[in-house]
Enzyme design. Structure first.
Site, PDB file in Angstrom:
ATOM      1  N   TYR A  76      21.365 -50.825 -36.954  1.00  0.00           N
ATOM      2  CA  TYR A  76      21.599 -49.380 -37.008  1.00  0.00           C
ATOM      3  C   TYR A  76      22.104 -48.931 -35.641  1.00  0.00           C
ATOM      4  CZ  TYR A  76      20.093 -44.481 -37.944  1.00  0.00           C
ATOM      5  OH  TYR A  76      20.014 -43.133 -38.148  1.00  0.00           O
ATOM      6  N   ASP A 135      16.042 -31.890 -32.158  1.00  0.00           N
ATOM      7  CA  ASP A 135      15.131 -33.038 -32.181  1.00  0.00           C
ATOM      8  C   ASP A 135      14.001 -32.800 -33.187  1.00  0.00           C
ATOM      9  OD1 ASP A 135      13.311 -35.026 -31.625  1.00  0.00           O
ATOM     10  OD2 ASP A 135      12.831 -34.308 -29.601  1.00  0.00           O
ATOM     11  N   TYR A 165      10.354 -46.239 -44.504  1.00  0.00           N
ATOM     12  CA  TYR A 165      10.418 -46.530 -43.077  1.00  0.00           C
ATOM     13  C   TYR A 165       9.939 -45.359 -42.229  1.00  0.00           C
ATOM     14  CZ  TYR A 165      12.191 -47.374 -38.445  1.00  0.00           C
ATOM     15  OH  TYR A 165      12.276 -47.514 -37.101  1.00  0.00           O
ATOM     16  N   HIS A 166      10.516 -44.205 -42.476  1.00  0.00           N
ATOM     17  CA  HIS A 166      10.218 -43.035 -41.648  1.00  0.00           C
ATOM     18  C   HIS A 166       8.785 -42.575 -41.811  1.00  0.00           C
ATOM     19  CE1 HIS A 166      14.404 -43.265 -42.973  1.00  0.00           C
ATOM     20  NE2 HIS A 166      14.691 -42.986 -41.721  1.00  0.00           N
ATOM     21  N   LYS A 182       8.995 -27.748 -29.470  1.00  0.00           N
ATOM     22  CA  LYS A 182      10.144 -28.640 -29.588  1.00  0.00           C
ATOM     23  C   LYS A 182      11.388 -27.775 -29.384  1.00  0.00           C
ATOM     24  CE  LYS A 182      10.282 -32.246 -31.209  1.00  0.00           C
ATOM     25  NZ  LYS A 182      10.217 -33.574 -30.556  1.00  0.00           N
ATOM     26  N   HIS A 214      11.631 -35.157 -34.066  1.00  0.00           N
ATOM     27  CA  HIS A 214      10.482 -36.060 -33.893  1.00  0.00           C
ATOM     28  C   HIS A 214       9.256 -35.203 -33.621  1.00  0.00           C
ATOM     29  CE1 HIS A 214      13.799 -38.801 -32.729  1.00  0.00           C
ATOM     30  NE2 HIS A 214      13.039 -39.754 -33.215  1.00  0.00           N
TER      31      HIS A 214
HETATM   32  C1  B12 Z   1       8.718 -42.427 -34.685  1.00  0.00           C
HETATM   33  C2  B12 Z   1      10.187 -42.337 -34.376  1.00  0.00           C
HETATM   34  C3  B12 Z   1      11.003 -41.753 -35.342  1.00  0.00           C
HETATM   35  C4  B12 Z   1      10.476 -41.189 -36.646  1.00  0.00           C
HETATM   36  C5  B12 Z   1       9.989 -39.755 -36.362  1.00  0.00           C
HETATM   37  C6  B12 Z   1       8.862 -39.285 -37.230  1.00  0.00           C
HETATM   38  C7  B12 Z   1       8.310 -37.983 -36.762  1.00  0.00           C
HETATM   39  N1  B12 Z   1       8.092 -37.070 -37.677  1.00  0.00           N
HETATM   40  O1  B12 Z   1       8.040 -37.785 -35.603  1.00  0.00           O
HETATM   41  C8  B12 Z   1      11.741 -41.276 -37.510  1.00  0.00           C
HETATM   42  C9  B12 Z   1      11.794 -42.644 -38.132  1.00  0.00           C
HETATM   43  C10 B12 Z   1      11.863 -40.217 -38.599  1.00  0.00           C
HETATM   44  C11 B12 Z   1      12.814 -41.185 -36.446  1.00  0.00           C
HETATM   45  C12 B12 Z   1      14.083 -40.738 -36.690  1.00  0.00           C
HETATM   46  C13 B12 Z   1      15.075 -40.669 -35.751  1.00  0.00           C
HETATM   47  N2  B12 Z   1      15.033 -41.161 -34.509  1.00  0.00           N
HETATM   48 CO1  B12 Z   1      13.432 -41.843 -33.714  1.00  0.00          CO
HETATM   49  N3  B12 Z   1      12.005 -42.687 -32.898  1.00  0.00           N
HETATM   50  C14 B12 Z   1      10.714 -42.844 -33.170  1.00  0.00           C
HETATM   51  C15 B12 Z   1      10.015 -43.736 -32.129  1.00  0.00           C
HETATM   52  C16 B12 Z   1      10.047 -45.146 -32.681  1.00  0.00           C
HETATM   53  C17 B12 Z   1       8.582 -43.395 -31.763  1.00  0.00           C
HETATM   54  C18 B12 Z   1       8.293 -41.947 -31.386  1.00  0.00           C
HETATM   55  C19 B12 Z   1       6.837 -41.614 -31.618  1.00  0.00           C
HETATM   56  O2  B12 Z   1       6.508 -40.858 -32.509  1.00  0.00           O
HETATM   57  N4  B12 Z   1       5.914 -42.223 -30.850  1.00  0.00           N
HETATM   58  C20 B12 Z   1       4.509 -41.969 -30.999  1.00  0.00           C
HETATM   59  C21 B12 Z   1       4.125 -40.678 -30.268  1.00  0.00           C
HETATM   60  C22 B12 Z   1       2.636 -40.429 -30.379  1.00  0.00           C
HETATM   61  O3  B12 Z   1       4.496 -40.855 -28.938  1.00  0.00           O
HETATM   62  P1  B12 Z   1       5.331 -39.803 -28.048  1.00  0.00           P
HETATM   63  O4  B12 Z   1       6.064 -38.866 -28.913  1.00  0.00           O
HETATM   64  O5  B12 Z   1       6.050 -40.526 -27.010  1.00  0.00           O
HETATM   65  O6  B12 Z   1       4.153 -38.953 -27.376  1.00  0.00           O
HETATM   66  C23 B12 Z   1       3.256 -39.522 -26.460  1.00  0.00           C
HETATM   67  C24 B12 Z   1       3.646 -39.263 -25.011  1.00  0.00           C
HETATM   68  O7  B12 Z   1       5.023 -39.309 -24.794  1.00  0.00           O
HETATM   69  C25 B12 Z   1       3.022 -37.954 -24.694  1.00  0.00           C
HETATM   70  N5  B12 Z   1       3.707 -36.721 -25.063  1.00  0.00           N
HETATM   71  C26 B12 Z   1       4.795 -36.516 -25.823  1.00  0.00           C
HETATM   72  N6  B12 Z   1       5.077 -35.211 -25.915  1.00  0.00           N
HETATM   73  C27 B12 Z   1       4.166 -34.551 -25.197  1.00  0.00           C
HETATM   74  C28 B12 Z   1       4.000 -33.202 -24.936  1.00  0.00           C
HETATM   75  C29 B12 Z   1       2.919 -32.790 -24.151  1.00  0.00           C
HETATM   76  C30 B12 Z   1       2.721 -31.358 -23.899  1.00  0.00           C
HETATM   77  C31 B12 Z   1       2.025 -33.753 -23.629  1.00  0.00           C
HETATM   78  C32 B12 Z   1       0.879 -33.322 -22.836  1.00  0.00           C
HETATM   79  C33 B12 Z   1       2.216 -35.096 -23.878  1.00  0.00           C
HETATM   80  C34 B12 Z   1       3.278 -35.494 -24.660  1.00  0.00           C
HETATM   81  O8  B12 Z   1       1.813 -38.008 -25.418  1.00  0.00           O
HETATM   82  C35 B12 Z   1       1.947 -38.786 -26.613  1.00  0.00           C
HETATM   83  C36 B12 Z   1       0.754 -39.676 -26.721  1.00  0.00           C
HETATM   84  O9  B12 Z   1       0.815 -40.712 -25.829  1.00  0.00           O
HETATM   85  C37 B12 Z   1      10.972 -43.576 -30.916  1.00  0.00           C
HETATM   86  C38 B12 Z   1      10.991 -44.744 -29.945  1.00  0.00           C
HETATM   87  C39 B12 Z   1       9.713 -44.872 -29.171  1.00  0.00           C
HETATM   88  N7  B12 Z   1       9.018 -45.973 -29.277  1.00  0.00           N
HETATM   89  O10 B12 Z   1       9.312 -43.939 -28.488  1.00  0.00           O
HETATM   90  C40 B12 Z   1      12.327 -43.377 -31.600  1.00  0.00           C
HETATM   91  C41 B12 Z   1      13.440 -42.511 -30.943  1.00  0.00           C
HETATM   92  C42 B12 Z   1      12.796 -41.320 -30.305  1.00  0.00           C
HETATM   93  N8  B12 Z   1      14.281 -42.108 -32.063  1.00  0.00           N
HETATM   94  C43 B12 Z   1      15.485 -42.041 -31.736  1.00  0.00           C
HETATM   95  C44 B12 Z   1      16.521 -41.604 -32.621  1.00  0.00           C
HETATM   96  C45 B12 Z   1      17.926 -41.698 -32.124  1.00  0.00           C
HETATM   97  C46 B12 Z   1      16.231 -41.112 -33.907  1.00  0.00           C
HETATM   98  C47 B12 Z   1      17.265 -40.502 -34.866  1.00  0.00           C
HETATM   99  C48 B12 Z   1      17.989 -39.349 -34.225  1.00  0.00           C
HETATM  100  C49 B12 Z   1      18.224 -41.583 -35.358  1.00  0.00           C
HETATM  101  C50 B12 Z   1      19.425 -41.056 -36.038  1.00  0.00           C
HETATM  102  N9  B12 Z   1      20.547 -41.022 -35.351  1.00  0.00           N
HETATM  103  O11 B12 Z   1      19.381 -40.700 -37.173  1.00  0.00           O
HETATM  104  C51 B12 Z   1      16.404 -40.073 -36.074  1.00  0.00           C
HETATM  105  C52 B12 Z   1      16.377 -38.580 -36.331  1.00  0.00           C
HETATM  106  C53 B12 Z   1      15.080 -37.891 -36.105  1.00  0.00           C
HETATM  107  C54 B12 Z   1      15.097 -36.408 -35.890  1.00  0.00           C
HETATM  108  N10 B12 Z   1      15.035 -35.591 -36.915  1.00  0.00           N
HETATM  109  O12 B12 Z   1      15.150 -35.964 -34.781  1.00  0.00           O
HETATM  110  C55 B12 Z   1      15.754 -42.483 -30.324  1.00  0.00           C
HETATM  111  C56 B12 Z   1      16.130 -41.351 -29.375  1.00  0.00           C
HETATM  112  C57 B12 Z   1      17.132 -41.820 -28.347  1.00  0.00           C
HETATM  113  C58 B12 Z   1      17.065 -41.223 -26.997  1.00  0.00           C
HETATM  114  N11 B12 Z   1      16.041 -40.463 -26.627  1.00  0.00           N
HETATM  115  O13 B12 Z   1      17.941 -41.475 -26.231  1.00  0.00           O
HETATM  116  C59 B12 Z   1      14.427 -43.256 -29.974  1.00  0.00           C
HETATM  117  C60 B12 Z   1      14.031 -43.190 -28.510  1.00  0.00           C
HETATM  118  C61 B12 Z   1      14.631 -44.724 -30.390  1.00  0.00           C
HETATM  119  C62 B12 Z   1      15.789 -45.398 -29.673  1.00  0.00           C
HETATM  120  N12 B12 Z   1      15.581 -45.977 -28.515  1.00  0.00           N
HETATM  121  O14 B12 Z   1      16.888 -45.381 -30.165  1.00  0.00           O
HETATM  122  N13 B12 Z   1      12.372 -41.608 -35.288  1.00  0.00           N
END
Ligand code: B12
Ligand SMILES: Nc1nc2c(ncn2[C@@H]2O[C@H](COP(=O)(O)OP(=O)(O)OP(=O)(O)O)[C@@H](O)[C@H]2O)c(=O)[nH]1
Ligand SMILES: [Mg+2]
Lengths: 341, 709
Positions: free
Chosen positions: B75, B591, B229-230, B587, B593
């Site tokens: 992808y 975006d 998947y999602h 948000k 996510h």
């Molecule tokens: C899960 C995920 C998805 C899910 C989202 C489900 C959902 N409802 O959230 C699905 C499969 C739907 C998805 C889709 C897409 N995704 Co996505 N996804 C991810 C993934 C694998 C994990 C994110 C996640 O949820 N982690 C778990 C949570 C708990 O962690 P977190 O958000 O980082 O938050 C933690 C900390 O960061 C912090 N934190 C975060 N926010 C905040 C805010 C505050 C106030 C505080 C205190 C702390 C805090 O605390 C949390 C706990 O530790 C990431 C890659 C990755 N491993 O990070 C890619 C990623 C974010 N996705 C990406 C992309 C491109 C997409 C799509 C746009 C793809 C596309 N072109 O169609 C789509 C569209 C989604 C959309 N509508 O925006 C890219 C973004 C690229 C970039 N940033 O340059 C990533 C980075 C993957 C990659 N490397 O390509 N995705």
């Protein structure tokens, strides 16, 4: 793991911002100052509350010029969705009006924080320049939740809001309290079967000025029409006691239908109230009621503070519980102690 | 039970020093996992089963990978059509077999690149496509009669699929010859993926309009890819993922039949998409269970063609399982997951790159990801035997357990009157968020270990050792804007206007096929945004209500030391300031996510914060307004789709404009290290990286707030 930047906080103690600036700000309609003043009202701290009190007092001449509208109904009946449609409807006809919305959720846990997501259902309304939306956090632990809401209304009036809408959940006692501090009280109801109607709380109907059967769309529309007849009968039977017989209106907040009629009917009601001078009388009573409650609240607090120092308040309570002391005698003792001190 | 069983139990009791020896643990799906599975663990009715034969547990084909290995389908998509085209051609020359297009978020949500709401998102998280012209560039020099192309598109599915068909036609390839898949799975957008445009009911009509068109005009094209998947990536455990995917698929079948199609006309062209996470055996069992479930559930519709009830699927390794810390470890994780996908019998596979939690994959990281599959196919014996785990006591038992579990979840949805109703009532979203909060609690409480994150942490965590992909958003924006302007100048405006008018009529008239009118408009060079806006003027734009859960995180964490410490610090904050710390979790941009934002919101509220949650898709100005009115102490932005460099400075200046610079701004999510300085200089208070535990976030926030007051 996080990276923190402490450089960006140069100014300390911003919370104790300039008192005069706040007053001026509120009078000029500044969102920021209104918001901060409301936070002062919500504070747990005595010193904050004193500042808030003075602030309100100075603003009193600029209060009173709004319509205060209470909206209640069971969880999920569509209050927030209704307010969104309703607010937009008002702004369509009267684009200069300023609308403030307070949402209270008494169901949030007594201890611990709460999640305030209400705005999300007033998505486009809350974006509007003339609109101010403020969800109140859990109030369980602070005294006088409803009183704060009343005072918040006053602040909003001073900031120039013409229409203040209070959303409160139709559970527990809070709906009664809100019903008693607004100019118009709207109940949202969901189309229901006859049996379900039997089970509903009747008491609240006494307070209601307008009843709206929401979600009259799709499958529920027919049921809604049947409900309307039943409610109209109920109100008709008790109409002699009240000068105003509450209209029963059908609406769909989701489809934004029937919401304009609510505004028209509401205006009729408020005009009717003004004509009969009930409007003014109600407000006078509400202000006095607020005073009475504040007095009791403050007295209670004082007594507790003093008593814990002097006689043990707890010991007295213990005696009352065990039937060793007559409650009225106990109150007398406590009061006399207070006077002496 | 046999003698051997008894003596095993005795020995095991001694070795493990436990009385209850049988159950080792409860899986996240609440399936009891035993220490040992034996012949008796299999169900009595178990009989010989063959691949390519009903109920297809062992695979949809008789020879599976011994006939043809799974398709390596990565992808990808970023920046402009020109850039992505270059990337595709390179990948195809190095062993990739099929294409899979990732669109940027404005395209997903039906906005043209020059729309004022989307500026920060153009070309950032996928490729920007505004019209047929972009689509033609995207596939230039790629022969579309030979290449199978998968497109992840749901919200703006009409103009995008139409552009693809037109681009192919203008390449000289008729729609009859097109091979590939359009995701076209709108239901999971409302549940988790968040790139919907219109409300559910009219969106379901769009889905079936597309199924009608592809059935009659694109016989080799998969009209839908029903995606679990999602759901897993958003937090669903494997049973939830499985059950909701099948339930969604059944909803589409019912809708298609109601719209006049016959089951055997379209069902053979339905495809599926699952995630493969780190629970190796569970995931293998899930793919096997999915095939059986689909076969059984499809009986309801009496298909005559066996293909109607054969589940074919694409899989992707889990991005969620990949970490920002010690990123090379991710190569190992992805390999394990890829193996599970192969052992489960997937038809095609995407493997994630090791820089998943940092940015879109670089050239080097995507090479390693692709090579991982090549190594499995060329260097191991995995594809020398069909369903190598068939008959394993453990895998067979797990498969049966998952089928049972999934059936009970599907029943819950049926009891609501189907998935559309369940979604309207918000049930699946809440279940998934609960599951996600529990997962977070297990990790934060170290019940689940993530090597390099909550244990065995490597002190140096430096991204200088590898290239990170950077997208110059300003440049993409300029290029796209110029292309749109050129298009608008050169096209026949009258023709476009009349096409848009026809779209409007056909949107209002269910008896017409919307796709047909959109196809004409795209041919006339209407833009994706114009078409989407026109349809929205009839259907409206959908706003998802935000629901929230509470106490789930706390119930699993209340004994944790760091949790207690956070509660303690919070209480002293209240005493000294008179207020609960109030945080707006918001948000910005397109975006969608929201997993991180939701779990942080519920976790912080459980610790004792007052949390405002903002709706999705806000502008920085709207977030600032909400922050000011609620007089929050801090705005916490969760940013995952790389819009931060544009949107965060805008938010900070919006707050300054109303003299509310005392409201701290923090950010969490996917932020490359080399952006830290930029953000801190712009005035961001704290950056929370992926993997930060919630109590750690809480303590840090309180530190910041204490410094301020
Ligand atoms: C899960 C995920 C998805 C899910 C989202 C489900 C959902 N409802 O959230 C699905 C499969 C739907 C998805 C889709 C897409 N995704 Co996505 N996804 C991810 C993934 C694998 C994990 C994110 C996640 O949820 N982690 C778990 C949570 C708990 O962690 P977190 O958000 O980082 O938050 C933690 C900390 O960061 C912090 N934190 C975060 N926010 C905040 C805010 C505050 C106030 C505080 C205190 C702390 C805090 O605390 C949390 C706990 O530790 C990431 C890659 C990755 N491993 O990070 C890619 C990623 C974010 N996705 C990406 C992309 C491109 C997409 C799509 C746009 C793809 C596309 N072109 O169609 C789509 C569209 C989604 C959309 N509508 O925006 C890219 C973004 C690229 C970039 N940033 O340059 C990533 C980075 C993957 C990659 N490397 O390509 N995705
Ligand atoms: N069909 C239909 N649904 C509605 C209508 N009004 C609201 N809803 C839906 O009912 C659900 C609850 O709406 P809210 O506006 O949040 O209800 P509420 O009374 O404010 O809820 P709480 O604040 O949680 O008590 C949402 O899913 C709305 O979309 C309506 O007129 N018709
Ligand atoms: Mg509400």
């Amino acid at each position: 793991m996080c990276f923190t930047n402490f450089r960006c906080f140069k100014s300390k103690k911003l919370k104790l911002m300039n008192y005069n600036e706040t007053i001026e700000g509120i009078l000029k309609g500044s969102r920021k100052h209104l918001a901060k003043a409301i936070s002062l009202l919500e504070s747990y701290r005595e010193d904050d509350l004193l500042i808030a009190q003075n602030l309100l007092d100075e603003l009193m001449p600029s209060t009173g010029k709004s319509y205060r509208i209470g909206i209640t109904g069971i969880p999920g009946v569509g209050k927030s969705t209704f307010i969104e449609a309703f607010g937009e409807e008002i702004l369509k006809f009267e684009p200069k009006k300023k609308i403030a919305v307070i949402t209270i959720d008494p169901s949030s846990p007594k201890r611990g924080g709460s999640i305030l997501g209400d705005k999300v259902r007033m998505n486009s309304l809350s974006r509007h320049e003339n609109v101010f939306v403020r969800p109140s956090p859990s109030k369980g632990e602070q005294g006088g939740g409803a009183l704060k809401t009343y005072e918040t209304c006053l602040l909003m009036e001073a900031a120039g809001y013409d229409i203040i809408i209070i959303e409160t959940l139709g559970v527990g006692q809070s709906e009664y309290k809100v019903g008693q501090m607004v100019d118009a009280f709207l109940l949202l109801h969901m189309p229901a079967t006859g049996d379900e109607l039997q089970g509903m709380k009747r008491g609240i109907l006494e307070l209601v000025d307008l009843l709206i059967i929401n979600k009259c769309d799709g499958k529920l529309e027919h049921e809604g029409k049947l409900n309307k007849k039943i409610f109209e009968q109920v109100f008709h039977l008790s109409a002699t006691k009240k000068k105003w017989s509450p209209p029963v209106l059908l609406a769909s907040s989701k489809e934004k239908e029937g919401v304009g009629v609510v505004w028209q009917e509401l205006k009729k009601f408020l005009l009717h109230q003004k004509k009969t001078r009930d409007f003014q009388k109600k407000r006078e009573n509400q202000a006095l009621e607020c005073f009475n409650q504040q007095l009791i609240f403050k007295l209670n607090k004082k007594i507790r503070e003093k008593e814990t120092k002097l006689l043990s308040y707890e010991a007295i309570q213990e005696k009352i519980k065990n039937g060793l002391l007559c409650p009225s005698k106990a109150a007398q003792i406590v009061l006399e102690n207070l006077m002496k001190a | 039970m046999s003698e051997s069983w008894k003596s095993w139990q005795e020995m095991a009791q001694k070795e493990a020093k436990k009385d209850d020896i049988e159950i080792y643990r409860l899986s996240p799906e609440s399936i009891p996992i035993k220490r040992l599975y034996v012949k008796e663990s299999l169900s009595k009715e178990a009989k010989d089963e063959y691949p390519g034969q009903a109920p297809y547990k062992r695979g949809p084909k008789a020879t599976m990978y011994t006939g043809r290995p799974w398709t390596i389908r990565q992808y990808a998509g970023f920046s402009t059509a020109e850039e992505s085209n270059k990337f595709y051609k390179d990948a195809l020359s190095k062993g990739q077999k099929g294409l899979s297009v990732a669109f940027d978020l404005p395209t997903h949500r039906g906005y043209d690149s020059d729309h004022p709401r989307v500026k920060g998102d153009v070309g950032k998280a996928g490729v920007a496509i505004d019209s047929v012209e972009d689509m033609k560039i995207l596939f230039s020099q790629i022969p579309l009669d030979q290449m199978s192309v998968s497109m992840t598109m749901n919200g703006a599915v009409l103009p995008i699929l139409a552009s693809y068909v037109v681009a192919a036609q203008e390449q000289g390839v008729s729609s009859q010859k097109l091979k590939g898949t359009i995701q076209n799975d709108i239901l999971k957008e409302y549940m988790v993926r968040n790139t919907y445009i219109y409300p559910p009911a009219p969106s379901m009509r769009i889905v079936t309009d597309i199924m009608h068109y592809t059935t009659h005009n694109m016989p080799l094209f998969n009209s839908i890819s029903v995606s679990g998947y999602h759901l897993q990536e958003a937090g669903a455990d494997s049973a939830l993922e499985l059950a909701y995917t099948i339930a969604n698929a059944l909803e589409y079948v019912r809708a298609a039949i109601a719209s006049g199609l016959k089951v055997d006309d379209f069902a053979p062209r339905m495809s599926f998409f699952f995630a493969i996470g780190m629970n190796f055996f569970m995931e293998i069992a899930k793919l096997r269970a999915a095939r059986v479930l689909w076969y059984e559930m499809m009986k309801e519709f009496n298909p005559k063609n066996p293909k109607s009830s054969i589940l074919r699927t694409h899989c992707q390794t889990s991005g969620y399982s990949l970490t920002e810390k010690s990123p090379y470890n991710n190569i190992v994780r992805t390999t394990i997951e890829a193996m599970a996908g192969a052992l489960g019998g997937t038809q095609s596979l995407h493997t994630n790159a090791f820089d998943e939690a940092i940015a879109l994959p670089s050239l080097e990281s995507s090479r390693i990801a692709r090579d991982t599959q090549l190594i499995l196919q060329k260097e191991t014996d995995i594809n020398h035997t069909v369903d190598p785990l068939g008959g394993s006591y453990f895998v067979e038992s797990l498969t049966s357990e998952l089928i049972k579990k999934a059936k009970s979840i599907i029943k819950e949805i049926d009891d609501c009157g189907g998935m559309v109703n369940a979604i309207n009532a918000g049930i699946p979203k809440l279940r998934i968020e609960e599951s996600s909060a529990r997962k977070q609690a297990r990790i934060d409480g170290k019940e689940e270990i993530i090597v390099g994150v909550n244990d065995f942490v490597d002190a140096k965590n430096n991204q200088d050792f590898f290239d990170v992909r950077v997208i110059d958003n300003e440049k993409v924006y300029r290029l796209q804007k110029a292309k749109i302007e050129k298009l608008r100048k050169e096209r026949d405006t009258k023709r476009v206007q009349s096409c848009l008018k026809k779209i409007k009529t056909s949107a209002a008239d269910k008896s017409q096929n919307l796709f047909v009118t959109v196809l004409e408009a795209m041919k006339a060079r209407a833009t994706v945004g114009e078409v989407s806006e026109t349809i929205a003027s009839v259907f409206g734009r959908y706003h998802s209500p935000i629901q929230s859960i509470s106490r789930v995180y706390m119930e699993n964490m209340s004994e944790d030391q760091s949790f207690k410490k956070a509660v303690e610090n919070l209480n002293s904050f209240i005493i000294s300031t008179g207020r609960r710390p109030r945080i707006l979790i918001a948000k910005i941009g397109q975006d969608g996510h929201d997993r991180g934002a939701k779990v942080i919101a519920t976790g912080l509220a459980d610790i004792g914060f007052d949390i405002d949650i903002g709706p999705l898709f806000q502008t920085p100005q709207e977030v600032a307004k909400q922050a000011v009115e609620n007089d929050v102490h801090m705005v916490g932005i969760s940013s995952l789709a790389a819009g931060h460099r544009t949107l965060i400075p805008e938010l900070i200046s919006a707050l300054k404009q109303v003299k509310c610079e005392d409201i701290a701004v923090s950010i969490g999510g996917v932020i490359p290290q080399k952006d830290y300085k930029f953000l801190l200089d712009a005035g961001v208070a704290t950056i929370f990286k992926p993997g930060t535990s919630i109590p750690e976030c809480a303590l840090q926030i309180l530190d910041v707030l204490n410094q301020k007051s």
